[in-house]
Design an enzyme around this catalytic site. Structure first.
Site, PDB file in Angstrom:
ATOM      1  N   LEU A 147      -1.543  -1.105  -4.093  1.00 30.74           N
ATOM      2  CA  LEU A 147      -2.666  -0.239  -3.752  1.00 30.74           C
ATOM      3  C   LEU A 147      -2.186   1.202  -3.711  1.00 30.74           C
ATOM      4  O   LEU A 147      -1.399   1.584  -2.837  1.00 30.74           O
ATOM      5  CB  LEU A 147      -3.254  -0.635  -2.394  1.00 30.74           C
ATOM      6  N   TYR A 192       0.852  -1.199   0.000  1.00 31.40           N
ATOM      7  CA  TYR A 192       0.000   0.000   0.000  1.00 31.40           C
ATOM      8  C   TYR A 192       0.882   1.241   0.000  1.00 31.40           C
ATOM      9  O   TYR A 192       1.780   1.377   0.831  1.00 31.40           O
ATOM     10  CB  TYR A 192      -0.905  -0.035   1.225  1.00 31.40           C
ATOM     11  N   CYS A 193       0.637   2.159  -0.938  1.00 31.60           N
ATOM     12  CA  CYS A 193       1.360   3.435  -1.016  1.00 31.60           C
ATOM     13  C   CYS A 193       2.856   3.164  -1.130  1.00 31.60           C
ATOM     14  O   CYS A 193       3.282   2.382  -1.972  1.00 31.60           O
ATOM     15  CB  CYS A 193       0.996   4.296   0.191  1.00 31.60           C
ATOM     16  N   LEU A 194       3.682   3.768  -0.278  1.00 31.70           N
ATOM     17  CA  LEU A 194       5.120   3.530  -0.351  1.00 31.70           C
ATOM     18  C   LEU A 194       5.466   2.085  -0.016  1.00 31.70           C
ATOM     19  O   LEU A 194       6.514   1.585  -0.429  1.00 31.70           O
ATOM     20  CB  LEU A 194       5.867   4.470   0.605  1.00 31.70           C
TER      21      LEU A 194
END
Length: 581
Positions: A339, A311-313
């Site tokens: 994501l 998710y994200c980074l």
């Protein structure tokens, strides 16, 4: 002599960094030098562009004539149509009170002024695109400060409420402001957050911490079904957030959703670093994070492919881990889900406003003093990006109308901030944001570059339509970078709310494209125009995708913990790292 010169240089370097760190405390980590460079670039090129200045002068003259004629028509008792309408998404002047005298002329004059400044700060020949974005953004922030919607003596909603309540709304607003200020000075969370406690109201899916190292805890969630799919799911969240955004309340917990459908779920919970972790870099996060987590999960599920999620980074880091593993022939990842995660940072979105050599150098000096990036500085940058939603609307609602904005679980999670080690954040900003090393083939692990094209596991990528952090057009680029089957889903919502999207969410829609590695490239714009819009959350779509890539025959759930390791449970979920402030 040389030793003396070296010592003087070190002292001077120390003095420079300390000065920048002190300035950064007053600017929330934003470099005034970067802003000055952008402003100078704009001013010099505008000065050297007489045609542009003539165009702007014509704009003032024409708008003045149009506004005068419009004002005369309205003064005569007419109801002329607006000269200018707010941009899409601008809801500051939607109330009926803004459409009548004397507020109608005020909002029209302000919108014309905003339009003029948009023209003045864009399309100035010779300016660098980055400086143009910075100057245009700064102009918007300054205009917001004088917007009639934010001035109590010009806002009809505030004036009407004040007359109706005899000023009690302003008294309540002052008390709200006083309480918020005292809490902020005391380092306390915002009002209402105390009703959302981690391990009580939030992050309550049962599980156990089965592994811990200096940087992360690994949580194994307890099964709720008699049989489970053989393939486990390992989630790597971003290190700039607490993991439980994916395990909020039971009704909107992605973890619980997966567990209830027979998936064995593992979650990385990052430590909230302090001064002692200042030396940790990106490679430490890679090794102590997803790579070590894969080893632990593989020990529980030997020779079984792992469904990995980032998710994200966390998705960026997972992509690096997957490429590193694939380079060495390690095929333990059966699939990879990203994501709202970027791997190509050539178009990083609005965060690019705060990323250039001047800003990164200044931020490195700010972090050097403490050993980490304080969460309040990062939160300040996000507030600037969405100042109308996160600051000015709160000023109007909480302080001028005197009404407390309701707190919900996602807001409580957002207030539970984290820090970032100085070395890691510098590595991330320079290697990924500034140089885009991962895509350019320069990002090295163990002294050897990693290549995203080595990843062979199928990929499911999710982008969100209103993402200010990882624009969906940027996340869509995985199609061009990976030589494997890629399914891309674009969901309504923003960076967080679009991901936290329960299966029964009434307002979610999505578009999807499934592309084989050998299929021709489909540009992002064509995908958005041609892919049918379907109602519903992305969760069921993705869960079916996981099932399709899992063994159909289910089996009894695995025991908690790595076989043979004592104790099997180090702590009950949500663990200890997530509770660190």
């Amino acid at each position: 002599m040389n030793d003396g010169l070296n010592q003087f240089g070190q002292d001077a370097h120390f003095t420079d960094r300390m000065l920048h760190a002190l300035i950064g405390r007053w600017t929330s980590g934003i470099s005034p030098y970067a802003l000055a460079l952008a402003g100078t670039d704009w001013l010099l090129h505008l000065t050297a562009s007489p045609a542009k200045r003539h165009e702007l002068a014509d704009n003032i003259r024409n708008n003045s004539l149009r506004y005068s004629a419009w004002l005369a028509a309205m003064s005569g008792g007419g109801a002329p149509p607006p000269i200018i309408k707010p941009l899409p998404g601008d809801e500051r002047f939607t109330a009926t009170d803004w459409q009548v005298w004397p507020y109608y002329p005020v909002q029209q004059a302000f919108l014309l002024t905003e339009q003029w400044w948009r023209h003045a700060t864009t399309d100035v020949r010779g300016m660098t695109p980055h400086h143009e974005d910075v100057v245009s953004f700064t102009a918007r922030q300054l205009l917001d400060m004088v917007s009639p919607s934010n001035l109590p003596w010009m806002n009809p909603e505030v004036l009407n409420r004040t007359r109706k309540e005899g000023g009690l709304n302003l008294v309540r607003g002052f008390l709200n402001w006083q309480e918020d200020t005292m809490r902020q000075l005391a380092g306390q969370p915002p009002v209402g957050v105390e009703d959302f406690r981690v391990g009580h109201e939030l992050a309550v899916t049962p599980g156990s911490v089965i592994h811990r190292n200096p940087l992360m805890e690994l949580i194994q969630y307890a099964p709720t079904t008699g049989t489970v799919y053989r393939e486990p799911v390992l989630i790597c969240p971003s290190w700039i957030m607490k993991y439980y955004i994916l395990d909020l309340r039971p009704e909107n917990s992605l973890v619980r959703y997966l567990v209830e459908r027979g998936h064995t779920v593992y979650m990385i919970s990052w430590k909230n670093p302090g001064h002692g972790e200042r030396h940790l870099g990106m490679e430490d996060y890679l090794r102590l994070g997803p790579l070590e987590a894969v080893d632990q999960v593989a020990a529980i599920h030997p020779e079984i492919p792992i469904h990995s999620v980032g998710y994200c980074l966390g998705g960026t880091l997972l992509s690096i881990a997957a490429a590193t593993m694939a380079r060495g022939g390690d095929q333990r990842l059966g699939s990879m889900t990203l994501l709202a995660a970027q791997v190509d940072f050539s178009e990083p979105g609005e965060l690019d406003l705060f990323i250039d050599e001047s800003q990164v150098t200044f931020l490195e000096d700010v972090m050097w003093a403490d050993g980490y990036l304080d969460a309040r500085k990062m939160a300040g940058a996000f507030q600037l990006l969405r100042s109308q939603d996160l600051f000015w609307s709160r000023l109007l609602h909480d302080y001028l109308l005197g009404e407390r904005s309701p707190v919900f679980d996602l807001m409580a999670w957002n207030a539970d901030t984290t820090r970032m080690p100085a070395r890691m954040h510098s590595d991330y900003l320079r290697s990924l944001f500034l140089r885009n090393d991962l895509v350019e083939g320069r990002y090295e692990v163990d002294g050897q570059p990693v290549h995203l094209g080595d990843i062979k596991a199928p990929v499911f990528a999710v982008g969100t339509q209103k993402d200010h952090v990882a624009p969906w057009q940027s996340t869509y680029k995985v199609h061009r970078l990976l030589r494997t089957d890629v399914t891309f889903l674009l969901t309504s919502g923003g960076h967080n709310a679009g991901i936290v999207s329960p299966a029964d969410h009434p307002r979610r829609t999505h578009q999807i494209i499934a592309r084989k590695a050998t299929d021709p490239w489909v540009p992002a714009e064509r995908f958005a125009e041609t892919a049918p819009v379907e109602a519903g959350s992305w969760w069921p779509v993705w869960e079916r995708w996981l099932r399709d890539r899992s063994t159909s025959r289910r089996q009894p759930p695995p025991a908690i913990g790595v076989p043979g390791r004592e104790p099997a449970e180090l702590a009950p979920a949500p663990g200890t790292y997530v509770l660190e402030s």
